[in-house]
Design a protein around this motif. Structure first.
Motif, PDB file in Angstrom:
ATOM      1  N   ALA A 138     -16.672   1.071   0.414  1.00  0.00           N
ATOM      2  CA  ALA A 138     -15.408   0.925   1.145  1.00  0.00           C
ATOM      3  C   ALA A 138     -14.750  -0.418   0.831  1.00  0.00           C
ATOM      4  CB  ALA A 138     -15.653   1.058   2.644  1.00  0.00           C
ATOM      5  N   ASN A 139     -15.566  -1.471   0.699  1.00  0.00           N
ATOM      6  CA  ASN A 139     -15.009  -2.785   0.357  1.00  0.00           C
ATOM      7  C   ASN A 139     -14.363  -2.752  -1.026  1.00  0.00           C
ATOM      8  OD1 ASN A 139     -16.097  -3.654   2.747  1.00  0.00           O
ATOM      9  ND2 ASN A 139     -17.761  -4.820   1.832  1.00  0.00           N
ATOM     10  N   TYR A 140     -15.048  -2.161  -1.984  1.00  0.00           N
ATOM     11  CA  TYR A 140     -14.497  -2.068  -3.327  1.00  0.00           C
ATOM     12  C   TYR A 140     -13.217  -1.234  -3.342  1.00  0.00           C
ATOM     13  CZ  TYR A 140     -18.635  -4.115  -5.496  1.00  0.00           C
ATOM     14  OH  TYR A 140     -19.625  -4.964  -5.882  1.00  0.00           O
ATOM     15  N   LYS A 141     -13.232  -0.113  -2.642  1.00  0.00           N
ATOM     16  CA  LYS A 141     -12.051   0.747  -2.612  1.00  0.00           C
ATOM     17  C   LYS A 141     -10.872   0.024  -1.969  1.00  0.00           C
ATOM     18  CE  LYS A 141     -10.426   5.333  -1.381  1.00  0.00           C
ATOM     19  NZ  LYS A 141      -9.240   5.102  -2.140  1.00  0.00           N
ATOM     20  N   GLU A 142     -11.116  -0.704  -0.906  1.00  0.00           N
ATOM     21  CA  GLU A 142     -10.041  -1.427  -0.229  1.00  0.00           C
ATOM     22  C   GLU A 142      -9.408  -2.479  -1.153  1.00  0.00           C
ATOM     23  OE1 GLU A 142      -9.492  -4.455   3.560  1.00  0.00           O
ATOM     24  OE2 GLU A 142     -11.290  -3.208   3.426  1.00  0.00           O
ATOM     25  N   SER A 143     -10.233  -3.241  -1.861  1.00  0.00           N
ATOM     26  CA  SER A 143      -9.681  -4.257  -2.763  1.00  0.00           C
ATOM     27  C   SER A 143      -8.965  -3.610  -3.948  1.00  0.00           C
ATOM     28  CB  SER A 143     -10.763  -5.212  -3.237  1.00  0.00           C
ATOM     29  OG  SER A 143     -11.682  -4.552  -4.057  1.00  0.00           O
ATOM     30  N   TYR A 144      -9.476  -2.485  -4.439  1.00  0.00           N
ATOM     31  CA  TYR A 144      -8.817  -1.775  -5.529  1.00  0.00           C
ATOM     32  C   TYR A 144      -7.454  -1.262  -5.081  1.00  0.00           C
ATOM     33  CZ  TYR A 144      -7.731   1.879  -8.889  1.00  0.00           C
ATOM     34  OH  TYR A 144      -7.087   2.665  -9.806  1.00  0.00           O
ATOM     35  N   ASP A 145      -7.400  -0.665  -3.888  1.00  0.00           N
ATOM     36  CA  ASP A 145      -6.129  -0.160  -3.371  1.00  0.00           C
ATOM     37  C   ASP A 145      -5.112  -1.281  -3.198  1.00  0.00           C
ATOM     38  OD1 ASP A 145      -7.096   2.399  -3.379  1.00  0.00           O
ATOM     39  OD2 ASP A 145      -7.666   2.401  -1.255  1.00  0.00           O
ATOM     40  N   LYS A 146      -5.550  -2.455  -2.757  1.00  0.00           N
ATOM     41  CA  LYS A 146      -4.642  -3.597  -2.622  1.00  0.00           C
ATOM     42  C   LYS A 146      -4.108  -4.029  -3.978  1.00  0.00           C
ATOM     43  CE  LYS A 146      -6.531  -5.724   1.553  1.00  0.00           C
ATOM     44  NZ  LYS A 146      -7.246  -6.901   2.079  1.00  0.00           N
TER      45      LYS A 146
END
Length: 163
Positions: free
Chosen positions: A25-33
């Motif tokens: 989830a952390n990786y996905k959140e930073s990727y989406d940003k």
């Protein structure tokens, strides 16, 4: 009393270690940003300006325009005698390992490729072929996909000459 304190300290350490790990989830959140920022142009403006500058043409040969740059450079892990006057650049890297890897892939395809280092730009450039005739180099630059199967890793292939 000592057992209670030790148990408490172990529990605190376990909670601390468990809370510090990264998750998907952390990786996905930073990727989406990052994707959202690039789509809105917040971070991509300077990159787009640099990309447009790298695509510009500045020399006309046989009615076609090519990008021709003059730089001081050194060859990496090869002999100086293989360098020709006009060098067709198809890859630019900041890390030597990546440049050498791309060079090796081109060599497996049958090209006489080599890597040059431009010190003022701190850039490793992969030359697919070198030529003594500018018109032959310009032909390669105009349609590199006719001469090589591997994808060109620059926005537009260009010719490098030594000062």
């Amino acid at each position: 009393m000592n057992k209670i304190i030790n148990t408490f300290l172990i529990a605190v350490m376990a909670v601390t270690l468990w809370s510090c790990h990264t998750t998907e989830a952390n990786y996905k959140e930073s990727y989406d940003k990052a994707v959202a920022a690039s789509r809105t142009g917040e971070r991509g403006v300077i990159y787009q300006q640099e990309l447009e500058k790298r695509k510009t043409t500045n020399y006309v040969i046989d009615g076609d325009s090519i990008r021709l740059l003059h730089h001081h450079f050194n060859i990496v892990e090869d002999q100086n005698d293989i360098i020709k006057k006009y060098n067709v650049v198809v890859g630019e890297f900041q890390q030597k390992f990546n440049a050498l890897s791309y060079r090796d892939r081109l060599r497996k395809e049958g090209h006489k490729s080599y890597v040059v280092y431009i010190g003022e730009k701190k850039l490793y450039c992969v030359v697919v072929e070198g030529y003594d005739d500018l018109s032959v180099a310009a032909t390669f630059v105009q349609t590199p996909e006719k001469f090589m199967k591997i994808k060109v890793l620059v926005p537009r292939a260009w010719v490098l000459t030594r000062f």
